[in-house]
Each structure stands twice: as C-alpha cells, then as structure tokens.
Design a protein around this motif. Structure first.
Motif, PDB file in Angstrom:
ATOM      1  N   VAL A  20      -4.132 -20.674   3.230  1.00 18.65           N
ATOM      2  CA  VAL A  20      -4.309 -19.225   3.107  1.00 18.65           C
ATOM      3  C   VAL A  20      -3.261 -18.480   3.923  1.00 18.65           C
ATOM      4  O   VAL A  20      -2.603 -17.555   3.430  1.00 18.65           O
ATOM      5  N   TYR A  21      -3.089 -18.888   5.169  1.00 18.27           N
ATOM      6  CA  TYR A  21      -2.186 -18.145   6.043  1.00 18.27           C
ATOM      7  C   TYR A  21      -0.721 -18.449   5.752  1.00 18.27           C
ATOM      8  O   TYR A  21       0.147 -17.595   5.957  1.00 18.27           O
ATOM      9  N   LYS A  22      -0.433 -19.627   5.245  1.00 20.62           N
ATOM     10  CA  LYS A  22       0.928 -19.920   4.794  1.00 20.62           C
ATOM     11  C   LYS A  22       1.273 -19.050   3.585  1.00 20.62           C
ATOM     12  O   LYS A  22       2.381 -18.512   3.479  1.00 20.62           O
ATOM     13  N   THR A  23       0.313 -18.910   2.677  1.00 24.83           N
ATOM     14  CA  THR A  23       0.524 -18.087   1.485  1.00 24.83           C
ATOM     15  C   THR A  23       0.637 -16.615   1.861  1.00 24.83           C
ATOM     16  O   THR A  23       1.484 -15.880   1.330  1.00 24.83           O
ATOM     17  N   LEU A  24      -0.204 -16.177   2.793  1.00 26.75           N
ATOM     18  CA  LEU A  24      -0.156 -14.791   3.250  1.00 26.75           C
ATOM     19  C   LEU A  24       1.182 -14.501   3.931  1.00 26.75           C
ATOM     20  O   LEU A  24       1.799 -13.454   3.695  1.00 26.75           O
ATOM     21  N   ARG A  25       1.632 -15.424   4.765  1.00 32.57           N
ATOM     22  CA  ARG A  25       2.944 -15.273   5.422  1.00 32.57           C
ATOM     23  C   ARG A  25       4.050 -15.094   4.390  1.00 32.57           C
ATOM     24  O   ARG A  25       4.894 -14.191   4.510  1.00 32.57           O
ATOM     25  N   ASP A  26       4.053 -15.940   3.372  1.00 34.32           N
ATOM     26  CA  ASP A  26       5.111 -15.885   2.366  1.00 34.32           C
ATOM     27  C   ASP A  26       5.084 -14.561   1.604  1.00 34.32           C
ATOM     28  O   ASP A  26       6.134 -13.984   1.300  1.00 34.32           O
ATOM     29  N   ALA A  27       3.877 -14.061   1.303  1.00 32.92           N
ATOM     30  CA  ALA A  27       3.755 -12.801   0.568  1.00 32.92           C
ATOM     31  C   ALA A  27       4.264 -11.630   1.402  1.00 32.92           C
ATOM     32  O   ALA A  27       4.977 -10.748   0.899  1.00 32.92           O
ATOM     33  N   VAL A  28       3.904 -11.610   2.677  1.00 40.80           N
ATOM     34  CA  VAL A  28       4.352 -10.527   3.561  1.00 40.80           C
ATOM     35  C   VAL A  28       5.862 -10.586   3.768  1.00 40.80           C
ATOM     36  O   VAL A  28       6.559  -9.565   3.696  1.00 40.80           O
ATOM     37  N   ASN A  29       6.375 -11.779   4.001  1.00 42.69           N
ATOM     38  CA  ASN A  29       7.817 -11.920   4.223  1.00 42.69           C
ATOM     39  C   ASN A  29       8.612 -11.510   2.988  1.00 42.69           C
ATOM     40  O   ASN A  29       9.655 -10.848   3.093  1.00 42.69           O
ATOM     41  N   ALA A  30       8.115 -11.879   1.812  1.00 43.33           N
ATOM     42  CA  ALA A  30       8.817 -11.532   0.574  1.00 43.33           C
ATOM     43  C   ALA A  30       8.781 -10.030   0.314  1.00 43.33           C
ATOM     44  O   ALA A  30       9.762  -9.436  -0.149  1.00 43.33           O
ATOM     45  N   THR A  31       7.655  -9.403   0.639  1.00 46.39           N
ATOM     46  CA  THR A  31       7.514  -7.965   0.402  1.00 46.39           C
ATOM     47  C   THR A  31       8.413  -7.144   1.315  1.00 46.39           C
ATOM     48  O   THR A  31       9.057  -6.185   0.878  1.00 46.39           O
ATOM     49  N   LEU A  58       2.417  -5.936   8.149  1.00 47.65           N
ATOM     50  CA  LEU A  58       3.461  -5.019   7.683  1.00 47.65           C
ATOM     51  C   LEU A  58       3.579  -3.817   8.621  1.00 47.65           C
ATOM     52  O   LEU A  58       4.685  -3.378   8.951  1.00 47.65           O
ATOM     53  N   GLY A  59       2.438  -3.310   9.069  1.00 51.21           N
ATOM     54  CA  GLY A  59       2.449  -2.157   9.959  1.00 51.21           C
ATOM     55  C   GLY A  59       3.069  -2.441  11.313  1.00 51.21           C
ATOM     56  O   GLY A  59       3.586  -1.535  11.975  1.00 51.21           O
ATOM     57  N   SER A  60       3.039  -3.702  11.728  1.00 52.25           N
ATOM     58  CA  SER A  60       3.623  -4.055  13.025  1.00 52.25           C
ATOM     59  C   SER A  60       5.141  -3.917  13.031  1.00 52.25           C
ATOM     60  O   SER A  60       5.769  -3.888  14.087  1.00 52.25           O
ATOM     61  N   GLU A  67       1.416   1.341  -1.307  1.00 53.06           N
ATOM     62  CA  GLU A  67       1.999   0.582  -2.417  1.00 53.06           C
ATOM     63  C   GLU A  67       2.549  -0.758  -1.934  1.00 53.06           C
ATOM     64  O   GLU A  67       2.407  -1.788  -2.619  1.00 53.06           O
ATOM     65  N   GLN A  68       3.177  -0.767  -0.757  1.00 45.74           N
ATOM     66  CA  GLN A  68       3.704  -2.020  -0.209  1.00 45.74           C
ATOM     67  C   GLN A  68       2.567  -2.989   0.122  1.00 45.74           C
ATOM     68  O   GLN A  68       2.667  -4.190  -0.152  1.00 45.74           O
ATOM     69  N   ILE A  69       1.506  -2.456   0.699  1.00 46.66           N
ATOM     70  CA  ILE A  69       0.357  -3.302   1.034  1.00 46.66           C
ATOM     71  C   ILE A  69      -0.256  -3.875  -0.236  1.00 46.66           C
ATOM     72  O   ILE A  69      -0.551  -5.075  -0.320  1.00 46.66           O
ATOM     73  N   ASP A  70      -0.435  -3.021  -1.242  1.00 45.95           N
ATOM     74  CA  ASP A  70      -1.021  -3.476  -2.503  1.00 45.95           C
ATOM     75  C   ASP A  70      -0.160  -4.546  -3.167  1.00 45.95           C
ATOM     76  O   ASP A  70      -0.673  -5.535  -3.700  1.00 45.95           O
ATOM     77  N   ALA A  71       1.158  -4.349  -3.129  1.00 44.27           N
ATOM     78  CA  ALA A  71       2.067  -5.316  -3.756  1.00 44.27           C
ATOM     79  C   ALA A  71       1.988  -6.669  -3.055  1.00 44.27           C
ATOM     80  O   ALA A  71       1.932  -7.722  -3.705  1.00 44.27           O
ATOM     81  N   ALA A  72       1.980  -6.638  -1.725  1.00 44.47           N
ATOM     82  CA  ALA A  72       1.902  -7.890  -0.971  1.00 44.47           C
ATOM     83  C   ALA A  72       0.559  -8.574  -1.190  1.00 44.47           C
ATOM     84  O   ALA A  72       0.492  -9.807  -1.330  1.00 44.47           O
ATOM     85  N   TYR A  73      -0.509  -7.787  -1.247  1.00 43.56           N
ATOM     86  CA  TYR A  73      -1.844  -8.356  -1.438  1.00 43.56           C
ATOM     87  C   TYR A  73      -1.976  -8.988  -2.818  1.00 43.56           C
ATOM     88  O   TYR A  73      -2.538 -10.080  -2.966  1.00 43.56           O
ATOM     89  N   GLN A  74      -1.450  -8.323  -3.833  1.00 42.36           N
ATOM     90  CA  GLN A  74      -1.520  -8.876  -5.181  1.00 42.36           C
ATOM     91  C   GLN A  74      -0.694 -10.154  -5.284  1.00 42.36           C
ATOM     92  O   GLN A  74      -1.118 -11.141  -5.904  1.00 42.36           O
ATOM     93  N   SER A  75       0.476 -10.155  -4.659  1.00 45.29           N
ATOM     94  CA  SER A  75       1.314 -11.356  -4.634  1.00 45.29           C
ATOM     95  C   SER A  75       0.588 -12.501  -3.940  1.00 45.29           C
ATOM     96  O   SER A  75       0.611 -13.649  -4.407  1.00 45.29           O
TER      97      SER A  75
END
Length: 226
Positions: A20-31, A58-60, A67-75
């Motif tokens: 989960v956290y590896k996937t979340l990391r990749d989505a945030v980094n890509a966004t 992202l906020g950090s 829109e950025q949050i939504d895009a990363a979350y959907q990814s």
C-alpha cells in the motif's frame, strides 16, 4: 475486564509487504515529481485514510490543489487494484490462531483500517478469514465521518457490538496514529506492535501503554484468560 480488542490491518494482522505505502509513494512522486522515500511515507502516512495521507505528503512540499490530490488518489487506487490482484497476502505470524483464541474466550475481535471497505474486504478474502471465525466486525475509514486519529471507527465498533465502556477496549496497531486513535476513544489500553510500518521509537512518540513484537505477546501483557 477486556471485552473487545480492535486490531489495525496492514502491518498488524495483515502482512502485505508494505505494498500500500509503496504504491502510495509512487503515486505521490509521479503526481508532483517528488522523490519521497518509503521511510518518509511510512513516517507520515502510516495508518491514515489514504486520501488524507496523500494530501499530507503533497502539502508538505507546498501549496497543493484539490485536483492534484484527486489525481494522485485515483492513480493510487488504480495501481493498488492491480498490485493486490497479484499479491500474496497472508496474516502476520500467529495472527490467525491468536484471534480465534480471543473469540473462543468471548472477547470481540474488530479489524479497523484506513482502507476503504472494498480494499479491506479483498485483503480479508485473500487470507481466507471469515466474520464469525477469525473476527467479529470490520470497520473501515469510509464508514465513518472522520478517520484516524479521530475515535469514530472504534466508537462505531463499540456501539455495534454493545460494549458498555471504552475502558473495556484495547486498541492494537503498528503506527503512532493507531495509538492516538485508541487514546482519543478512551480505550483501556493502547498497544503498539513492531511488525509493520513504524519502529518502536516512532510508535513510542504517541505514548502507548506498551509495545510488543508479535500479537501473541498480548497474552503476557494483558489480563486475558485464554
């Protein structure tokens, strides 16, 4: 007298290799074009509702739009579905037999998580667990108004299972936010476990009653008649 124990899922009762956290990391980094490490993601996001976790990361780095949050979350959600379809999910060591022991002793077993219900149920199904056998109730972040560290998930479980006092409840998890959740719910005990996302030092920052290295160690630290 302990009547209910609330267990976190990933890293506490479920071993999914931090997918989960590896996937979340990749989505945030890509966004955002960032380079968050897995350790940074675990320190910041472990145990949180996943959209909130993405927003925090992202906020950090500065101002962030919805829109950025939504895009990363959907990814993240799309990638996680693919990852889980091919993942060998298994219980953490000793979890299955220990949860059954608790239920046999009349103690209610609750699984709670920052996942949504569909994701959580897919993990449970992969492990072959069933309500009424390994656990009594599953409560997920999308079933309540506020996720961790708010006490809503524990309060919902307490209400559904008819537990008179939060002092009869134990919260167990592998991250500081699990401990904060338990304290906010006024649980009788909050317990950290080192099988998952965070180290004992990181969990200690939230002030748990104690920290264990495996779930079965609860038998040595809590007044349980098993």
């Amino acid at each position: 007298m302990i009547k209910m124990i609330v267990f976190d899922m990933a890293g506490t009762t479920v071993d999914e290799d931090n997918v989960v956290y590896k996937t979340l990391r990749d989505a945030v980094n890509a966004t955002g074009g960032y380079k968050f490490s897995l350790q940074e993601v675990l320190a910041s996001a472990a145990g949180k509702e996943k959209r909130d976790a993405i927003a925090g990361l992202l906020g950090s780095k500065g101002a962030v739009t919805g829109e950025q949050i939504d895009a990363a979350y959907q990814s993240f959600k799309t990638a996680l579905e693919t990852a889980y379809a091919n993942l060998d999910v298994k219980p953490t060591i000793g979890a299955t037999s220990f949860l059954k022991q608790l239920r046999s002793a009349g103690i209610k077993v609750v699984l709670n998580t920052g996942y949504n219900a569909a994701t959580a149920q897919s993990l449970i199904d992969k492990m072959g667990w069933k309500a009424g056998e390994e656990y009594d109730l599953l409560v997920t972040a999308d079933q309540v108004a506020q996720s961790r560290p708010a006490p809503d998930m524990i309060a919902l479980a307490q209400s559904k299972l008819g537990i008179a006092s939060a002092q009869q409840i134990v919260k167990v998890g592998d991250s500081a936010i699990d401990i904060e959740e338990g304290k906010n719910a006024a649980c009788g005990y909050t317990v950290g476990v080192t099988t998952g996302a965070q180290t004992a030092a990181q969990i200690s920052e939230a002030g748990p009653d104690f920290i264990i290295d495996r779930l079965e160690d609860l038998k040595l630290r809590l007044p349980l008649s098993l």
